[in-house]
Design an enzyme around this catalytic site. Structure first.
Site, PDB file in Angstrom:
ATOM      1  N   ASP A  73       0.840  -1.208   0.000  1.00 47.67           N
ATOM      2  CA  ASP A  73       0.000   0.000   0.000  1.00 47.67           C
ATOM      3  C   ASP A  73       0.872   1.255   0.000  1.00 47.67           C
ATOM      4  OD1 ASP A  73      -2.293   1.485  -0.024  1.00 47.67           O
ATOM      5  OD2 ASP A  73      -2.803   1.156   2.077  1.00 47.67           O
ATOM      6  N   ASN A 114       1.360   3.370  -2.896  1.00 43.78           N
ATOM      7  CA  ASN A 114       1.909   3.799  -4.193  1.00 43.78           C
ATOM      8  C   ASN A 114       1.409   5.193  -4.572  1.00 43.78           C
ATOM      9  OD1 ASN A 114       3.060   1.303  -4.413  1.00 43.78           O
ATOM     10  ND2 ASN A 114       1.629   0.514  -5.941  1.00 43.78           N
ATOM     11  N   GLY A 115       0.106   5.389  -4.416  1.00 48.03           N
ATOM     12  CA  GLY A 115      -0.504   6.661  -4.815  1.00 48.03           C
ATOM     13  C   GLY A 115       0.049   7.816  -3.991  1.00 48.03           C
ATOM     14  N   ARG A 135      -0.484   9.449  -9.856  1.00 54.60           N
ATOM     15  CA  ARG A 135      -0.549   8.253  -9.012  1.00 54.60           C
ATOM     16  C   ARG A 135       0.084   7.030  -9.686  1.00 54.60           C
ATOM     17  NH1 ARG A 135      -3.838   7.397  -4.935  1.00 54.60           N
ATOM     18  NH2 ARG A 135      -4.295   5.309  -5.710  1.00 54.60           N
ATOM     19  N   SER A 152     -10.532  -7.229  -4.962  1.00 58.48           N
ATOM     20  CA  SER A 152     -11.862  -7.251  -5.591  1.00 58.48           C
ATOM     21  C   SER A 152     -12.456  -5.840  -5.614  1.00 58.48           C
ATOM     22  CB  SER A 152     -12.816  -8.157  -4.802  1.00 58.48           C
ATOM     23  OG  SER A 152     -12.186  -9.315  -4.343  1.00 58.48           O
ATOM     24  N   ASN A 203     -10.668  -2.967  -5.891  1.00 57.16           N
ATOM     25  CA  ASN A 203      -9.881  -1.976  -6.631  1.00 57.16           C
ATOM     26  C   ASN A 203     -10.507  -1.570  -7.969  1.00 57.16           C
ATOM     27  OD1 ASN A 203      -6.644  -3.165  -5.436  1.00 57.16           O
ATOM     28  ND2 ASN A 203      -7.813  -1.367  -4.784  1.00 57.16           N
ATOM     29  N   TRP A 204     -11.509  -2.331  -8.460  1.00 59.25           N
ATOM     30  CA  TRP A 204     -12.195  -1.934  -9.702  1.00 59.25           C
ATOM     31  C   TRP A 204     -12.909  -0.601  -9.513  1.00 59.25           C
ATOM     32  CZ3 TRP A 204     -10.808  -4.787 -13.717  1.00 59.25           C
ATOM     33  CH2 TRP A 204     -10.477  -6.133 -13.528  1.00 59.25           C
ATOM     34  N   ARG A 263       1.980  -5.025   6.031  1.00 59.36           N
ATOM     35  CA  ARG A 263       1.247  -4.006   5.280  1.00 59.36           C
ATOM     36  C   ARG A 263       2.042  -2.718   5.319  1.00 59.36           C
ATOM     37  NH1 ARG A 263      -5.010  -2.658   4.503  1.00 59.36           N
ATOM     38  NH2 ARG A 263      -4.728  -0.847   3.173  1.00 59.36           N
ATOM     39  N   ILE A 302      -6.650  -5.452   7.476  1.00 60.45           N
ATOM     40  CA  ILE A 302      -6.419  -6.668   6.685  1.00 60.45           C
ATOM     41  C   ILE A 302      -7.024  -6.489   5.283  1.00 60.45           C
ATOM     42  CG2 ILE A 302      -6.867  -9.164   6.566  1.00 60.45           C
ATOM     43  CD1 ILE A 302      -5.123  -8.497   8.927  1.00 60.45           C
ATOM     44  N   GLU A 327       1.703 -13.461  12.323  1.00 64.25           N
ATOM     45  CA  GLU A 327       2.205 -12.261  12.984  1.00 64.25           C
ATOM     46  C   GLU A 327       1.953 -11.080  12.052  1.00 64.25           C
ATOM     47  OE1 GLU A 327       3.217 -12.205  16.042  1.00 64.25           O
ATOM     48  OE2 GLU A 327       3.087 -14.383  16.226  1.00 64.25           O
TER      49      GLU A 327
HETATM   50  C1  FPP Z   1      -1.828   0.127  -3.382  1.00 60.94           C
HETATM   51  O1  FPP Z   1      -1.364   1.458  -3.389  1.00 60.94           O
HETATM   52  C2  FPP Z   1      -1.318  -0.584  -4.547  1.00 60.94           C
HETATM   53  C3  FPP Z   1      -2.100  -1.139  -5.536  1.00 60.94           C
HETATM   54  C4  FPP Z   1      -3.560  -1.129  -5.540  1.00 60.94           C
HETATM   55  C5  FPP Z   1      -1.477  -1.786  -6.700  1.00 60.94           C
HETATM   56  C6  FPP Z   1      -0.285  -2.622  -6.406  1.00 60.94           C
HETATM   57  C7  FPP Z   1       0.520  -2.777  -7.639  1.00 60.94           C
HETATM   58  C8  FPP Z   1       1.876  -2.774  -7.676  1.00 60.94           C
HETATM   59  C9  FPP Z   1       2.705  -2.713  -6.485  1.00 60.94           C
HETATM   60  C10 FPP Z   1       2.593  -2.832  -8.979  1.00 60.94           C
HETATM   61  C11 FPP Z   1       2.332  -4.013  -9.803  1.00 60.94           C
HETATM   62  C12 FPP Z   1       2.615  -5.288  -9.132  1.00 60.94           C
HETATM   63  C13 FPP Z   1       2.504  -6.482  -9.729  1.00 60.94           C
HETATM   64  C14 FPP Z   1       2.759  -7.709  -8.955  1.00 60.94           C
HETATM   65  C15 FPP Z   1       2.183  -6.612 -11.167  1.00 60.94           C
HETATM   66  P1  FPP Z   1      -2.437   2.634  -3.454  1.00 60.94           P
HETATM   67  O2  FPP Z   1      -2.583   3.048  -4.874  1.00 60.94           O
HETATM   68  O3  FPP Z   1      -3.690   2.177  -2.795  1.00 60.94           O
HETATM   69  O4  FPP Z   1      -1.725   3.732  -2.635  1.00 60.94           O
HETATM   70  P2  FPP Z   1      -2.451   4.909  -1.819  1.00 60.94           P
HETATM   71  O5  FPP Z   1      -3.131   4.268  -0.637  1.00 60.94           O
HETATM   72  O6  FPP Z   1      -1.305   5.761  -1.408  1.00 60.94           O
HETATM   73  O7  FPP Z   1      -3.393   5.599  -2.747  1.00 60.94           O
END
Ligand code: FPP
Length: 256
Positions: free
Chosen positions: A25, A27-28, A38, A71, A73-74, A191, A198, A210
């Site tokens: 978690d 990335n954005g 993002r 499920s 994330n769509w 996480r 979770i 753990e």
């Molecule tokens: C959560 O960060 C991340 C995701 C929903 C996508 C995860 C994808 C990758 C790590 C790259 C591709 C990996 C594979 C195995 C192909 P978020 O976007 O929810 O972050 P935020 O909470 O900061 O917005």
């Protein structure tokens, strides 16, 4: 292979966790902090996946499970979803070659019917190509949800034995139908990104895992951060329902 259920028996505790499951978690937020779109965070997220796969294999982890797409994330904006799909395809094409060279087995779990036929084919090819590998197993959870998993397991169980006596249903009847029945339950759940949830990940299998939460955003999670999680894991007293005294005198331990 049937693995020990943590609620029925006490599994061995090992120095390095055998199975590590990660919610990647942040990335954005990583991207937003840098005034980047993002999706730039997702691209860097894939770099972090590569680093963590390598580091996990080098440390002797046997199963690494990564929650790539839930499920739920769509519900994200359409252009972000389609970027994630393209990234998934790139990973399936390019990363799998490297994984295969390192004897890593790749598996993908989730409700895959919702992905394009192209992605479904790439998944099948990647799994078939690496099926004979005996190194670490990397599982990508894609369009996965813990509740989906429990429901599909129940459906499969009943489809196989429609007249099943409800009284005869125990863990050993249901568990083999779960999507990850080939793996032991996660020893360590990680996480990143600061949230402590979770989020409908491996609901059944996390019963005695753990839990490790870190504020580090996924693109910044690397081998050093993995080592911090492992160091925390080693300090935990895994009792599986027993008392501390029983751990000192293991002969007295029973199942609990
Ligand atoms: C959560 O960060 C991340 C995701 C929903 C996508 C995860 C994808 C990758 C790590 C790259 C591709 C990996 C594979 C195995 C192909 P978020 O976007 O929810 O972050 P935020 O909470 O900061 O917005």
């Amino acid at each position: 292979m049937q693995h020990i259920s943590s609620t029925l028996a006490v599994p061995d505790s090992t120095y390095v966790p055998r199975h590590v499951a990660i919610i990647m978690d942040g990335n954005g937020r990583w991207a937003t902090q840098r005034h980047l779109p993002r999706v730039a965070g997702h691209s860097r997220g894939l770099d972090a996946v590569r680093a963590v796969v390598e580091a996990s294999a080098a440390r002797g982890v046997q199963f690494l499970t990564l929650f790539a797409f839930s499920s739920e994330n769509w519900r994200r904006p359409a252009d972000e979803v389609s970027f994630l799909m393209r990234l998934f395809m790139t990973a399936l094409r390019r990363e799998v070659v490297k994984m295969h060279a390192n004897s890593i087995r790749l598996r993908v779990v989730g409700d895959l019917g919702r992905f394009s036929p192209r992605i479904q084919q790439l998944i099948k090819d990647a799994e078939a190509r690496t099926a004979g590998n005996t190194g670490m197993t990397v599982t990508i959870a894609a369009n996965y949800g813990g509740r989906w998993d429990l429901l599909q397991a129940m459906r499969k169980m009943l489809a196989r034995s429609p007249m099943l006596d409800p009284e005869s249903i125990d863990e050993s009847v249901l568990a083999p139908h779960l999507a990850m029945s080939y793996a032991p339950e996660p020893d360590l759940f990680i996480r990143t990104g600061g949230e402590q949830r979770i989020s409908n990940f491996l609901l059944w299998q996390l019963a005695y895992s753990e839990l490790y939460f870190t504020d580090v955003f996924w693109p910044d999670f690397d081998a050093a951060e993995l080592d911090k999680a492992f160091a925390s894991y080693r300090q935990r007293e895994r009792r599986f329902g027993r008392t501390s005294a029983q751990l000192v005198a293991p002969g007295l331990s029973g199942t609990a």
